[in-house]
Design a protein around this motif. Structure first.
Motif, PDB file in Angstrom:
ATOM      1  N   ALA A   1      43.364  42.775  40.134  1.00 33.29           N
ATOM      2  CA  ALA A   1      43.757  42.989  41.532  1.00 33.29           C
ATOM      3  C   ALA A   1      45.153  43.591  41.603  1.00 33.29           C
TER       4      ALA A   1
ATOM      5  N   HIS B   1      40.429  41.899  51.462  1.00 35.95           N
ATOM      6  CA  HIS B   1      41.514  41.981  50.497  1.00 35.95           C
ATOM      7  C   HIS B   1      41.134  41.381  49.163  1.00 35.95           C
ATOM      8  N   LEU B   2      41.471  42.137  48.140  1.00 32.58           N
ATOM      9  CA  LEU B   2      41.040  41.785  46.805  1.00 32.58           C
ATOM     10  C   LEU B   2      41.535  40.403  46.407  1.00 32.58           C
ATOM     11  N   LEU B   3      42.766  40.070  46.802  1.00 36.22           N
ATOM     12  CA  LEU B   3      43.309  38.780  46.416  1.00 36.22           C
ATOM     13  C   LEU B   3      42.471  37.653  47.006  1.00 36.22           C
ATOM     14  N   ARG B   4      41.999  37.851  48.234  1.00 31.94           N
ATOM     15  CA  ARG B   4      41.139  36.845  48.849  1.00 31.94           C
ATOM     16  C   ARG B   4      39.830  36.726  48.090  1.00 31.94           C
ATOM     17  N   VAL B   5      39.322  37.862  47.638  1.00 32.29           N
ATOM     18  CA  VAL B   5      38.086  37.827  46.858  1.00 32.29           C
ATOM     19  C   VAL B   5      38.302  36.969  45.617  1.00 32.29           C
ATOM     20  N   VAL B   6      39.450  37.167  44.962  1.00 32.77           N
ATOM     21  CA  VAL B   6      39.726  36.398  43.747  1.00 32.77           C
ATOM     22  C   VAL B   6      39.818  34.913  44.088  1.00 32.77           C
TER      23      VAL B   6
ATOM     24  N   ASP C   1      45.154  46.894  48.336  1.00 31.83           N
ATOM     25  CA  ASP C   1      44.123  46.060  47.720  1.00 31.83           C
ATOM     26  C   ASP C   1      43.014  45.777  48.720  1.00 31.83           C
TER      27      ASP C   1
END
Lengths: 918, 499, 110
Positions: free
Chosen positions: C90, C24-29, C100
């Motif tokens: 994101a 998940h993109l938010l986790r990447v951020v 995402d």
């Protein structure tokens, strides 16, 4: 003077190719390009006496002397022969083309490409600098590429052009390797210097030149490009692919022959490649049913013959080689143009559909027959002379070569007869089409399409009837190669020599083969080789493309996760070796002095930070994730407090607050409470954990190495501490560094910050709108009076505090950045309390304007110092007393700090407002 | 002679312009007029600056009038100024192209301001003499490129921007880590001071330096897209509008190469038998894998993207060979290659404008549509493939000659093979797009107005090819400056620095 | 203490890497944010950690090396800008794709 005359041979066509006639007269004026080869021919003739006397012309201009590059040209007997061929055949081809493509609107372009080629070819044979030679060499490839693909709408033309370019480019690159090797050995690119010293060039370099020559002259196994090149308009085929360009390889071999006179490898390579090409080309030529394909393969074969002769290196062989270059240009030029005329008039080049053209085109029949007979090597034509010398040369060599030579000559005899018999004498192939074509031929047969052929065939005859003429033309070239004038003299009748008997044998064998051709020719033509070199070429092309596609698909997955994995694995692999070396091989002496032991609460803090980080990984819902991240930030802030960094602590906690707001606003668009599933593929998870542990260890290891390893003392901290107030007028050293000592970093930093808001604005406002938020997390959808009055109160308090922080920043924790974020927080709170729209009305300015003004203020403060003659960002200090505040040190850096403040307010708030309004 | 203080304009000029343009982002004529004027002005100024440095030697600017190593200094030597001139040349061409091609909505959403910030970041990275400041400028150019790449917020754009952002932020973090290690060990961030300190030590720091060299190689190599760090590049560079692709493809990766060039000639020269040997191996793999990737593609822009990687290999080869001539060769390689690459991307943009596609199967027979366009393509493509007498030939020639002189025949051979395969893929584009049957749309777009930028770039490609000596003499001066770090150190720390 | 902190940095980088490699993109951020926290700590370590000696000349000497603090401050601001941009990115990806999940963004290599 003669030097300029010499390079005029190159400049004339080069300038000519740049001439573009106006659209209206383009077609009518196109034939005027033919003046160029005519002028060239006159210039070449004017050199005759010089060359005859065994002299040469040299001229040289510096080009890039530091690279060993000179624009040096030289003319001697060998290059003179080739300039003669290029301009002489050029005249015929240019005239011919004017008639051949009379109604074609692309004629003018064809001429310009031909002139470009002509210039390049002249350059090849005149260049004395090897790099210059290579330049022209490749230019011939380029112009040939453009000419083969001239009818670019045809797929075959494009393929043929690429094949020719690609294969000859291999040669060019290998030659470059050879040239560089020669330069590394001898320190010069000048051919004349190399030849004069008769230095020994290494065989490896020599072989590089040979590869180049073989590709250019279509020698086995590079020969496949030449038949494919027949897609070019026929005048081009006659000029480039019969008379001149393919002879560039021969020229190169001939030119270098004196350098490799005693090199058995050189000689053996050249001879054997030539022999194979000679025989193989002959076989292929007999198979063909297309007139041009037949001629192309015959050219391959004939070129092989000349290469073979050049490889033998005996006096007779060398003489035969140059003589055959001349003869071949004459008869092959004539034959190619014949093919063109036949196609032009009869509408086909297929030998099975041709025939019976003799009554229709009597003049052409005679001319083409004579040229064919010269190719077949029959007396009293020019071809006979060179064939006799050829036989004499191979007889001197060995039996195998003699046998192959006779066999190849029989093939030559056979395809020569097939060519003219099939076209002119065989019974007409009566198809309605053919009828039409024939009548068409009668009406339109023009002088221009036949005259050049007649003259070229005439030359082929003349060289035979007047051997002294041919001898005179080629003697200077021979002398250059051999180093001494020839002892032999050409004559039609040498007596009953073994060579003559071989000629008789050739005629008998070749003649019987021709008579019996019906028995086997059909079968040969039908026979499709299971695997031809063309197949090898095209299969390897597609094979490699597939292989590349397949391998690329393996690793270029398009998934950023994979790319990050590659990156990090590369980092782990790349660094573990030197780290191992550092700790394992040369272990540093660990010096623990000066490193404080941890207090228990510090250990607690560290444990909390690590724990929070791990919690981030284990967070199953987004809201927990975001909140845990905020926790890490808050712990960071405590860390900064503990370790003497008050500015950082303030900054961190404010940044964390704003980030949290931003995250929460964004989360409105995600289904926040939904449990995020862990990756179910366990091996990927294992891999991820492995990489994560690796990176963690790696980073710790790096820093560990830095701490325990040797280090150098630094004067920088003490300089800052002792000069911060003295020279820069501030007590808060960190702030002074930010706005003064290293203010330029901050300039970049606020630029980054400003761009963030520009980028966010653009990203949100452009493109599709997408879904609406899933929930109104904390935007109050109705006015709440209590919250509003509270917000009003806090706004002003916070703003005043922010200004205070800004002003005192130079001397105590604070400064533009901290003040800016605080202001943004206040305004965000305000925006939350009131409705976004009403808030926007209350604040008519846009955050963007703040950013711009701040950026300009910061930049302007810096640039201001330029005006008073100091470098960018130089700060000035002044003391002023203000009412209420007392005496204050005002530093111009303050202006810079205010700029920072404005940028930070504008950006932080701008981003939040943009998201809120969306 | 250009006043040293004016060199700041290459960095601050674009920022001020960007701020100004951001303020008036809805004023169409102003945006375009100012952009063109400023880029032309800075271009002219950069040429004057380079000439001035060639004449009078290295220029050093102290920011805030603080001496090195305490303050940040800018160092304009021949290498960095050549890069600035190159950047501005491409910038002029890109702006000229953008005037006709940028969508109105994009222009209103800060296309030009972002572009000028990008220029600021690039020029700053070239000119700075401080490693932390280099980090800051990397971030400047990164965030500007992020924003430009996402400009338009089309699905494909956002997707590729995610990849680009993630990879680059990771690299940036490791940049910080390496700076931390560096400061802990060496106690300075100033490049000249660093080089000086290393020169004065006697090898006890070598193991640490090797580690640092590798971390920096990782950071810069990721930006430069060398093997095995290039995987991120082809996707993101395919997405943005053609003008931007030209600048990204031409200039951005070269910032990474420049950083490798600078650090591996000035700082990490303690043990070339390890570090530079590694560069050579990576260079060879980069050359080959890049061109293999290009051959596997069927879209003009994608082929060009892979060629960025391949050509980076040659530059690294020049640096790795580490002789004065090879360094001169690397710089000489840089110029025509950047020009050709940018020109080709712009041409891809024209093709896109004319037909709506750059896929080889979807377009065909453009030669008959526009002879000038196809001529420009051929010149740029053949230069890229190293066909004489275009500039790209001499690039290859000089680098390979340097390899030959120290007996690195294998690398010379790989270089030549790479050249051949480059030619093959250029011919593939030519056959696919310009020759063949006329396929694809023919939009009623006048192409001639799109060409001035391309003409400018190709003009220099041809010019350098005809007079290679001019650029080579510049490259030689640059190589002389970088192959002896004492020149740089003395310029920054003063001639009386103790040896 | 320095050794304790470099262990924490290691944990931050390890966890950051783990999150960046998530779907998940938010986790990447968030992972990238952990990275920058780690890098900031590393810069702090590079100047040596001392307690209670802030580089304010209004207080008593000795003072801690102020340069790393200035560098960290710059780095915090820059990474704040970057994170803000990445977060909005994101969010836009989520809006445009309706998802995402990084894997679903795969592609773009033809």
């Amino acid at each position: 003077m003669s030097g300029f005359l010499l390079i005029s041979l190159i400049l004339l066509p080069l300038l000519g190719s740049l001439v573009a006639w106006p659209e209206r007269w383009r077609q009518r004026l196109a034939p005027a390009y033919s003046l160029v080869p005519i002028l060239q021919l006159l210039v070449v003739i004017s050199f005759w006496t010089t060359v005859q006397a065994g002299e040469g012309i040299q001229c040289s201009w510096p080009w890039a002397p530091s690279l060993g590059l000179y624009l040096s040209f030289s003319l001697d007997g060998l290059s003179w022969l080739f300039t003669g061929l290029i301009s002489g055949v050029g005249v015929f081809v240019f005239v011919y083309a004017a008639f051949y493509m009379a109604d074609d609107p692309t004629l003018s372009r064809l001429y310009r490409f031909l002139l470009l080629f002509n210039a390049a070819m002249m350059g090849v044979v005149l260049a004395d600098n090897l790099v210059l030679l290579l330049v022209f060499w490749e230019l011939t490839s380029v112009s040939s590429f453009l000419l083969i693909g001239f009818r670019s709408h045809r797929a075959a033309a494009c393929e043929g052009a690429s094949k020719a370019f690609g294969l000859t480019a291999i040669g060019g690159l290998v030659m470059l390797f050879g040239i560089l090797a020669v330069y590394a050995e001898h320190g010069t690119f000048e051919l004349s210097v190399l030849l004069a010293d008769s230095t020994s060039i290494s065989t490896a370099a020599g072989l590089c030149f040979l590869v180049a020559a073989f590709t250019k002259s279509a020698q086995f196994p590079f020969h496949i490009w030449l038949p494919s090149a027949m897609e070019a308009p026929t005048p081009v085929s006659a000029y480039l692919h019969a008379a001149t360009m393919v002879k560039a390889g021969l020229y190169l071999i001939a030119r270098l022959t004196p350098l490799f006179a005693d090199d058995p490898t050189w000689s053996a390579t050249v001879t054997s490649v030539g022999t194979v090409t000679l025989v193989w080309g002959g076989v292929l030529a007999c198979k063909q049913v297309d007139l041009k394909a037949l001629l192309a393969n015959s050219t391959v074969s004939q070129l092989g013959l000349i290469v073979l002769l050049l490889g033998l290196q005996t006096e007779i062989a060398l003489f035969a080689a140059v003589l055959h270059i001349l003869n071949h240009a004459a008869f092959k030029g004539a034959l190619f143009l014949t093919a063109g005329t036949v196609e032009h008039e009869a509408g086909t080049r297929d030998i099975r559909q041709l025939g019976g053209l003799r009554p229709l085109m009597p003049t052409l029949t005679v001319a083409a027959t004579l040229a064919s007979l010269s190719m077949a090597g029959l007396p009293p034509l020019g071809g006979f002379l060179s064939k006799e010398l050829f036989y004499e040369s191979v007889l001197e060599a060995d039996l195998l070569l003699t046998t192959l030579a006779v066999a190849a000559s029989c093939l030559t005899f056979l395809y020569s007869f097939i060519f003219f018999h099939g076209t002119f004498f065989a019974p007409a192939f009566h198809s309605p089409q053919q009828q039409h074509a024939s009548s068409h031929a009668e009406q339109h047969s023009t002088l221009g399409l036949i005259a050049p052929i007649v003259v070229l065939s005439g030359l082929a005859v003349l060289f035979g009837l007047v051997p002294s003429l041919a001898e005179a033309l080629v003697t200077p070239a021979f002398t250059v190669m051999h180093g001494a004038p020839p002892l032999l003299h050409l004559a039609l009748w040498h007596g009953l020599t073994p060579a003559l008997w071989l000629s008789v044998l050739t005629v008998i064998l070749g003649g019987s083969a021709f008579l019996l051709r019906q028995r086997f020719l059909g079968a040969i033509r039908e026979h499709q080789a299971a695997y031809s070199f063309n197949r090898v070429y095209s299969d390897s092309l597609t094979g490699f493309t597939r292989l590349f596609q397949w391998t690329r698909a393996l690793y270029m997955t398009g998934s950023v996760t994979d790319y990050v994995r590659y990156l990090l694995v590369a980092l782990i692999v790349g660094l573990s070796l030197p780290l191992w070396y550092f700790f394992g091989v040369t272990p540093p002496r660990v010096d623990m002095g000066g490193i404080a032991l941890p207090e228990y609460y510090e250990l607690g803090l560290a444990g909390l930070m690590a724990g929070a980080a791990v919690m981030c990984c284990r967070a199953h819902s987004r809201i927990v994730l975001v909140l845990t991240l905020g926790l890490v930030g808050a712990l960071m802030s405590i860390f900064f407090v503990l370790f003497s960094a008050p500015d950082l602590a303030l900054t961190q906690i404010l940044v964390e607050a704003v980030s949290l707001v931003l995250f929460l606003m964004v989360l409105r668009y995600f289904s926040i409470m939904v449990v995020v599933p862990q990756p179910h593929i366990s091996y990927a998870r294992g891999l991820n954990i492995g990489i994560s542990v690796g990176i963690g260890l790696l980073v710790s290891g790096l820093l560990f190495a830095a701490i325990v390893g040797p280090s150098l003392p630094s004067p920088i901290p003490s300089y800052y501490l002792s000069n911060s107030h003295l020279l820069a007028g501030g007590y808060n050293v960190v702030n002074v560094i930010l706005v003064d000592f290293r203010g330029f970093d901050t300039m970049g930093e606020i630029t980054v910050f400003s761009v963030a808001v520009l980028g966010v604005l653009a990203m949100v406002e452009l493109g599709v709108r997408g879904q609406r938020p899933l929930g109104t997390m904390f935007m109050v959808s109705f006015p709440s009076p209590i919250l509003q009055s509270f917000a009003r109160l806090t706004l002003h308090l916070m703003l005043v505090f922010a200004i205070y922080l800004l002003l005192r920043g130079h001397n105590a924790p604070g400064g533009g950045f901290i003040a800016g974020v605080l202001t943004a927080v206040a305004m965000t709170f305000q925006m939350m309390a009131f409705h976004v729209e009403s808030f926007s009305q209350e604040m008519p300015w846009k955050p963007l304007h703040l950013v711009v003004v701040g950026l300009l203020l910061a930049a302007g403060t810096g640039l201001g110092s330029l005006l008073v003659g100091y470098p960018f960002l130089t700060s000035a200090i002044g003391h002023y007393s203000f009412p209420l505040l007392g005496e204050i040190e005002l530093v111009t850096a303050m202006g810079f700090d205010i700029g920072i403040y404005l940028v930070v307010v504008g950006t932080s708030f701008g981003i939040i407002r943009t998201i809120a309004e969306d | 002679m250009m006043a040293p203080d004016l060199f700041i304009l290459f960095i601050m000029g674009p920022v001020v312009t960007a701020a100004f343009l951001a303020a008036f982002h809805k004023r169409d004529l102003l945006q375009r007029g100012v952009s063109l004027t400023v880029s032309l002005g800075l271009w002219g100024l950069s040429v004057v600056g380079l000439l001035s440095i060639l004449q009078n030697g290295i220029v050093v600017l102290r920011m805030g009038n603080w001496a090195a190593p305490y303050g940040i200094i800018l160092v304009a030597d021949v290498l960095s100024m050549t890069m600035v001139v190159l950047t501005m040349t491409v910038a002029v061409a890109v702006v000229a192209f953008s005037l006709r091609t940028v969508e109105h909505a994009h222009q209103e959403h800060f296309y030009y301001p972002l572009f000028f910030i990008l220029i600021m970041g690039v020029n700053g990275a070239f000119l700075t003499g401080d490693l932390f400041n280099l980090f800051v400028f990397f971030e400047v150019l990164l965030i500007a490129s992020f924003a430009l790449m996402a400009l338009g917020s089309q699905p494909g754009q956002l997707r590729e921007t995610v990849k680009y952002v993630v990879i680059n932020l990771i690299a940036s973090t490791f940049f910080l880590i390496s700076l931390a290690v560096l400061y802990r060990t060496m106690g300075t961030l100033n490049m000249a001071d660093l080089a000086y300190k290393i020169q004065m030590t006697s090898g006890e720091l070598d193991p640490t330096l090797t580690i640092l060299a590798l971390v920096f190689l990782f950071v810069f190599g990721t930006k430069a897209a060398i093997f095995p760090l290039y995987f991120w590049l082809p996707g993101p560079y395919f997405q943005p509008a053609a003008g931007l692709s030209a600048f990204f493809g031409g200039i951005l990766t070269k910032v990474g190469v420049y950083a490798i060039f600078r650090t591996f000639t000035l700082i990490f020269r303690h043990d070339p038998s390890v570090t530079h040997e590694l560069l050579l191996i990576l260079a060879a793999l980069t050359m080959l894998l890049g061109v293999f990737g290009a051959l596997s593609q069927m879209d003009m822009k994608r082929i060009l993207s892979y060629h960025i990687i391949s050509q980076i290999g040659y530059l690294i080869l020049g640096i790795g060979l580490f002789t004065p001539q090879s360094l001169a060769g690397a710089l000489f390689y840089m110029v025509p290659y950047v020009l050709a690459k940018s020109a080709l991307f712009l041409i891809a943009g024209v093709v896109q404008a004319a037909t709506g596609s750059t896929h080889l199967k979807a377009v065909g027979g453009l030669q008959s549509h526009s002879i000038p366009l196809s001529t420009l393509f051929l010149l740029a493509a053949l230069s890229l493939a190293g066909i004489p007498p275009l500039a790209g030939f001499f690039s290859k020639f000089i680098v390979l000659q340097a390899g030959m002189e120290i007996g690195r025949y294998g690398y010379v051979g790989i270089g030549l093979l790479g050249g051949l395969l480059t030619l093959a893929s250029m011919l593939k584009i030519w056959n696919g797009i310009f020759w063949g049957e006329e396929t694809g749309d023919r939009r009623p777009v006048p192409l001639q107005p799109l060409l001035p930028g391309v003409v400018l770039l190709v003009f220099f490609i041809v010019g350098i090819g005809l007079f290679p000596g001019v650029l080579y003499s510049v490259a030689q001066v640059a190589a002389a400056q970088v192959s002896d770090p004492r020149v740089y150190i003395a310029a920054v720390l003063g001639p009386d620095v103790l040896w | 203490m320095d050794f304790v902190i470099i262990s924490v940095i290691g944990v931050l980088f390890g966890c950051g890497t783990y999150l960046i490699l998530q779907r998940h993109l938010l986790r990447v951020v968030v992972g990238l944010s952990l990275y920058s926290h780690g890098a900031n700590l590393a810069l702090m370590v590079s100047g040596g950690l001392t307690r209670g000696n802030p580089p304010l000349l209004t207080t008593e000497a000795p003072y801690v090396d102020p340069l790393p603090q200035a560098l960290v401050l710059t780095a915090i601001v820059i990474s704040f800008g970057m994170t803000a941009f990445a977060t909005v990115l994101a969010f836009r990806v989520r809006q445009v794709y309706g998802s995402d999940v990084v894997d679903e963004l795969a592609g773009g290599e033809e």
